[in-house]
Motif scaffolding. Sequence first.
Motif, short mmCIF file in Angstrom:
data_model
loop_
_atom_site.label_atom_id
_atom_site.label_comp_id
_atom_site.label_asym_id
_atom_site.label_seq_id
_atom_site.Cartn_x
_atom_site.Cartn_y
_atom_site.Cartn_z
N TRP A 1 0.79 -1.22 0.00
CA TRP A 1 0.00 0.00 0.00
C TRP A 1 0.83 1.28 0.00
N GLY A 2 2.09 1.18 0.33
CA GLY A 2 2.93 2.38 0.36
C GLY A 2 2.75 3.20 1.62
N PHE A 3 2.24 2.57 2.70
CA PHE A 3 2.10 3.29 3.96
C PHE A 3 3.49 3.69 4.46
N PRO A 4 3.66 4.95 4.87
CA PRO A 4 4.98 5.37 5.35
C PRO A 4 5.19 5.08 6.84
N ASP A 5 6.35 4.52 7.15
CA ASP A 5 6.83 4.41 8.53
C ASP A 5 7.98 5.39 8.65
N ILE A 6 8.02 6.10 9.74
CA ILE A 6 9.00 7.17 9.94
C ILE A 6 9.99 6.74 11.03
N ALA A 7 11.29 6.85 10.75
CA ALA A 7 12.31 6.51 11.74
C ALA A 7 13.28 7.68 11.88
N SER A 8 13.35 8.21 13.10
CA SER A 8 14.33 9.25 13.41
C SER A 8 15.47 8.58 14.16
N VAL A 9 16.71 8.86 13.74
CA VAL A 9 17.88 8.18 14.27
C VAL A 9 18.90 9.23 14.70
N LYS A 10 19.53 8.97 15.86
CA LYS A 10 20.54 9.88 16.39
C LYS A 10 21.69 9.06 16.96
N ILE A 11 22.90 9.55 16.76
CA ILE A 11 24.08 8.92 17.35
C ILE A 11 24.65 9.91 18.35
N VAL A 12 24.80 9.45 19.59
CA VAL A 12 25.33 10.30 20.65
C VAL A 12 26.71 9.77 21.02
N GLU A 13 27.72 10.64 20.95
CA GLU A 13 29.09 10.24 21.27
C GLU A 13 29.49 10.81 22.63
N GLU A 14 30.01 9.92 23.48
CA GLU A 14 30.49 10.33 24.80
C GLU A 14 31.72 9.50 25.15
N ASN A 15 32.79 10.17 25.52
CA ASN A 15 34.02 9.51 25.97
C ASN A 15 34.52 8.46 24.98
N GLY A 16 34.50 8.78 23.69
CA GLY A 16 35.03 7.88 22.68
C GLY A 16 34.11 6.74 22.30
N LYS A 17 32.95 6.67 22.89
CA LYS A 17 31.97 5.63 22.54
C LYS A 17 30.72 6.31 22.00
N SER A 18 30.01 5.58 21.16
CA SER A 18 28.80 6.13 20.56
C SER A 18 27.64 5.17 20.77
N ARG A 19 26.47 5.74 21.01
CA ARG A 19 25.26 4.92 21.15
C ARG A 19 24.23 5.41 20.15
N VAL A 20 23.41 4.47 19.71
CA VAL A 20 22.43 4.75 18.68
C VAL A 20 21.04 4.83 19.31
N LEU A 21 20.35 5.93 19.06
CA LEU A 21 18.99 6.14 19.53
C LEU A 21 18.06 6.15 18.32
N VAL A 22 16.89 5.54 18.46
CA VAL A 22 15.95 5.45 17.34
C VAL A 22 14.53 5.63 17.85
N LEU A 23 13.75 6.40 17.11
CA LEU A 23 12.31 6.47 17.30
C LEU A 23 11.69 6.13 15.96
N SER A 24 11.05 4.96 15.87
CA SER A 24 10.42 4.53 14.63
C SER A 24 8.93 4.37 14.89
N ARG A 25 8.12 4.95 14.02
CA ARG A 25 6.68 4.93 14.24
C ARG A 25 5.94 4.92 12.92
N LEU A 26 4.70 4.45 12.99
CA LEU A 26 3.87 4.47 11.79
C LEU A 26 3.24 5.85 11.64
N ARG A 27 2.90 6.17 10.43
CA ARG A 27 2.28 7.47 10.14
C ARG A 27 0.76 7.38 10.19
N TYR A 28 0.22 6.25 9.75
CA TYR A 28 -1.22 6.07 9.70
C TYR A 28 -1.59 4.81 10.48
N GLY A 29 -2.69 4.86 11.18
CA GLY A 29 -3.20 3.68 11.85
C GLY A 29 -2.80 3.59 13.31
N GLU A 30 -3.09 2.45 13.90
CA GLU A 30 -2.86 2.22 15.32
C GLU A 30 -1.85 1.12 15.61
#
Length: 153
Positions: free
Chosen positions: A101-130
């Motif tokens: 159907w072409g329904f869009p899912d949206i994913a926002s991604v961020k990389i946070v670096e602290e003390n030489g290490k990096s962690r990945v944060l993600v918020l992924s959600r649907l645009r339509y529906g429940e």
Amino acid sequence: MLKYTLLIIAFILIAAAAVVRVKPLDPADLHLDPETAQKPSVRGHILVREGEEIEPPVFNASREMLAEKLESIILAAPRTSKLSGELSETYATYVTRSKLWGFPDIASVKIVEENGKSRVLVLSRLRYGEADFGVNKARVIDWLSQLQDAMQP
């Protein structure tokens, strides 16, 4: 009568699919920082950050190196494109459309670096529906798994 009813239902489904595919996605509404964004109220989401369902993976790598590898993994996913932002600078938002159907899912991604290490944060959600039947969660887990494999020495 049944034939006309089926034709009307088919027309409605085709029209709805067309609307979903051509309706523009506004980055002003969808480009969210996964570190500070509110948790969505619908079930079709996944949040990767401290204290949430999935803890963010930590890598012994710079933000820039991780961003390059992760973005290549994300953009290699079928029907996925970048909506806004730069992962190597702040955070980026990507759109993955469902095959049928072409329904869009949206994913926002961020990389946070602290003390030489990096962690990945993600918020992924649907645009339509429940609900999304676990599609967002499976996609994010796959991206993170591929990233872990790519970062192995």
